[in-house]
Design an enzyme around this catalytic site. Structure first.
Site, PDB file in Angstrom:
ATOM      1  N   ASP A   1      64.050  32.681 -20.762  1.00 46.69           N
ATOM      2  CA  ASP A   1      64.556  31.562 -21.525  1.00 46.69           C
ATOM      3  C   ASP A   1      64.595  30.351 -20.600  1.00 46.69           C
ATOM      4  O   ASP A   1      64.603  30.482 -19.380  1.00 46.69           O
ATOM      5  CB  ASP A   1      65.942  31.887 -22.108  1.00 46.69           C
ATOM      6  CG  ASP A   1      66.302  30.954 -23.251  1.00 46.69           C
ATOM      7  OD1 ASP A   1      67.356  31.141 -23.863  1.00 46.69           O
ATOM      8  OD2 ASP A   1      65.508  30.005 -23.523  1.00 46.69           O
TER       9      ASP A   1
ATOM     10  N   ASP B   1      65.798  39.218 -29.177  1.00 49.43           N
ATOM     11  CA  ASP B   1      66.579  39.566 -27.979  1.00 49.43           C
ATOM     12  C   ASP B   1      68.043  39.464 -28.362  1.00 49.43           C
ATOM     13  O   ASP B   1      68.410  38.621 -29.201  1.00 49.43           O
ATOM     14  CB  ASP B   1      66.288  38.613 -26.811  1.00 49.43           C
ATOM     15  CG  ASP B   1      67.175  37.368 -26.884  1.00 49.43           C
ATOM     16  OD1 ASP B   1      66.765  36.407 -27.580  1.00 49.43           O
ATOM     17  OD2 ASP B   1      68.288  37.382 -26.290  1.00 49.43           O
TER      18      ASP B   1
ATOM     19  N   CYS C   1      69.946  61.822 -32.300  1.00 50.84           N
ATOM     20  CA  CYS C   1      69.444  60.939 -31.247  1.00 50.84           C
ATOM     21  C   CYS C   1      68.935  61.760 -30.066  1.00 50.84           C
ATOM     22  O   CYS C   1      69.548  62.756 -29.672  1.00 50.84           O
ATOM     23  CB  CYS C   1      70.559  59.992 -30.785  1.00 50.84           C
ATOM     24  SG  CYS C   1      70.034  58.841 -29.503  1.00 50.84           S
TER      25      CYS C   1
ATOM     26  N   CYS D   1      68.408  60.530 -26.949  1.00 50.59           N
ATOM     27  CA  CYS D   1      68.661  59.892 -25.640  1.00 50.59           C
ATOM     28  C   CYS D   1      69.463  60.844 -24.748  1.00 50.59           C
ATOM     29  O   CYS D   1      70.101  61.793 -25.231  1.00 50.59           O
ATOM     30  CB  CYS D   1      69.414  58.579 -25.852  1.00 50.59           C
ATOM     31  SG  CYS D   1      71.194  58.754 -26.037  1.00 50.59           S
TER      32      CYS D   1
ATOM     33  N   CYS E   1      73.130  61.453 -25.862  1.00 48.35           N
ATOM     34  CA  CYS E   1      73.350  62.333 -27.027  1.00 48.35           C
ATOM     35  C   CYS E   1      72.888  63.755 -26.768  1.00 48.35           C
ATOM     36  O   CYS E   1      73.399  64.702 -27.367  1.00 48.35           O
ATOM     37  CB  CYS E   1      72.652  61.755 -28.249  1.00 48.35           C
ATOM     38  SG  CYS E   1      73.412  60.222 -28.802  1.00 48.35           S
TER      39      CYS E   1
ATOM     40  N   HIS F   1      72.334  54.702 -24.460  1.00 45.61           N
ATOM     41  CA  HIS F   1      72.246  55.106 -25.871  1.00 45.61           C
ATOM     42  C   HIS F   1      71.950  53.906 -26.772  1.00 45.61           C
ATOM     43  O   HIS F   1      71.075  53.939 -27.645  1.00 45.61           O
ATOM     44  CB  HIS F   1      73.542  55.775 -26.339  1.00 45.61           C
ATOM     45  CG  HIS F   1      73.581  55.888 -27.834  1.00 45.61           C
ATOM     46  ND1 HIS F   1      72.903  56.870 -28.527  1.00 45.61           N
ATOM     47  CD2 HIS F   1      74.147  55.077 -28.776  1.00 45.61           C
ATOM     48  CE1 HIS F   1      73.061  56.672 -29.834  1.00 45.61           C
ATOM     49  NE2 HIS F   1      73.811  55.598 -30.012  1.00 45.61           N
TER      50      HIS F   1
END
Ligand SMILES: CC#C[C@H]1NC(N)=Nc2cc3[nH]c(NC)nc3cc21
Length: 371
Positions: free
Chosen positions: A93, A267, A305, A307, A310, A336
């Site tokens: 940015d 974003d 999930c 990840c 999890c 997560h």
């Protein structure tokens, strides 16, 4: 890797778009979510872990990096990719929004912005030229135009004033941009929630010509309905052959509604910031791990999930890490949340490819309503 910056529109389903942005440091499948790596790190995450969540691009901030450690220092050390050990694309940015939201005292003139650093109170100047040069020193694959970001909501006259100044700064940003194969610059559409101002901003930016176009000034308190209605009249007048990036957005339902209205890139600090405030985002809504109801709960955050959080840890353990303020708690919840956001984007990409996006939206909301 590619030697030319380009956007491929691979498919559509209604207004939703499936695409791919090709940059010097690799390709980004869209719709895409960019984790925020403000000070050259996605907080509480190793870059390898960020890549494992499926992220293909990160966001960095000119404002923070120019103050500390300095763009020259990063350039001398080989650029931001090497500095933070992230070899995929980076979008930076331009500093306009952060000056408005973080800096002390600031003075805006036609030339640029003078402000005092929120870190040590020292005075700095940012102009379209210096912001563009800093982003080149950082070796950003995607450079954002330097713009004036008014505190919103604001009277239409003030929004128009800021938009007109930002359009003049966009031309100066473009003139200062170093054209290199694989590197692009995005203009930022301004205009608040005003249809005529948004249309004029798009017209002025497309006349200058950029590799992509962002939409700035939404998700600043106007509410989701007004954000969506603003997108309803803004995305249709934006170029179809260039990426559209909605800045600073958003909650999972914001992302789904914005993709449905033709947005390609996002974003937001929400998933990573929530990871540090014990809030987990799941397909059934958000979960507050400070709540004692999790104290004895052996289940993972989300049974579906995949990840590491999890797969290996219970809500009871996450509650314990939260109560004890253990660093691992921040890491697991951030991981997560970023994983969930990438899964959401991947699900939307597949739904658009299969032309089942409408069903995706219905199922997305049904799961959240079930809780
Ligand atoms: C007006 C305007 C504008 C945009 N200009 C630039 N350079 N960066 C932004 C970053 C943002 N983050 C959020 N969060 C809600 N909104 C943003 C808007 C902008």
């Amino acid at each position: 890797m590619t030697d030319t910056f380009k956007f491929e529109l691979l498919g559509t389903d209604g207004k939703a778009r499936r695409g791919r942005v090709h940059t010097a440091h690799g390709a980004i499948n869209t719709p895409a979510f960019m984790p925020v790596g403000t000070a050259a790190t996605v907080k509480a995450m190793m870059p390898e872990s960020v890549a494992e969540t499926g992220a293909e691009i990160l966001l960095g901030n000119t404002y923070h990096l120019m103050l500390r450690p300095g763009a020259e220092r990063i350039e001398k050390l080989g650029g931001l990719h090497k500095f933070m050990n992230w070899d995929k694309p980076i979008l930076t940015d331009s500093g306009g929004f952060q000056v408005m939201s973080l800096a002390q005292l600031r003075k805006i003139t036609e030339d640029g912005v003078r402000f005092r650093s929120h870190i040590d109170g020292a005075y700095y100047d940012l102009t379209p030229e210096s912001s563009t040069e800093i982003q080149r020193q950082l070796d950003a694959d995607i450079t954002m135009c330097f713009d004036e970001c008014p505190a919103l909501p604001a009277p239409k006259e003030r929004v128009n004033e800021a938009m007109q100044l930002s359009m003049r700064w966009a031309r100066r940003s473009r003139e200062a941009f170093t054209h290199r194969p694989g590197y692009g610059q995005f203009g930022i559409v301004q205009g608040g929630t005003e249809k005529d101002l948004r249309e004029e901003s798009v017209e002025k930016l497309t006349e200058i010509g950029f590799e992509g176009y962002a939409i700035g000034g939404l998700a600043v308190g106007e509410g989701q309905e007004l954000m969506f209605s603003t997108l309803d009249f803004t995305t249709p007048v934006m170029p179809t052959d260039k990426p559209r990036y909605l800045m600073g957005v958003g909650k999972p339902d914001d992302l789904v509604g914005a993709v449905a209205r033709g947005v390609d890139m996002f974003d937001c600090v929400l998933p990573s910031r929530s990871g540090r405030t014990a809030e987990a985002w799941t397909r059934r809504g958000s979960v507050n791990l400070r709540n004692a109801r999790h104290k004895d709960d052996p289940r993972p955050l989300d049974e579906n999930c995949t990840c590491p959080c999890c797969k290996n840890y219970s809500r009871a353990y996450l509650y314990h890490l939260t109560k004890t303020k253990e660093i691992l708690g921040l890491m697991l919840l951030t991981w997560h949340n970023l994983h969930y956001y990438q899964e959401l984007m991947a699900g939307m990409r597949t739904a658009i490819e299969e032309e089942t996006f409408d069903k995706f939206v219905v199922d997305f909301h049904a799961l959240r309503e079930q809780g």
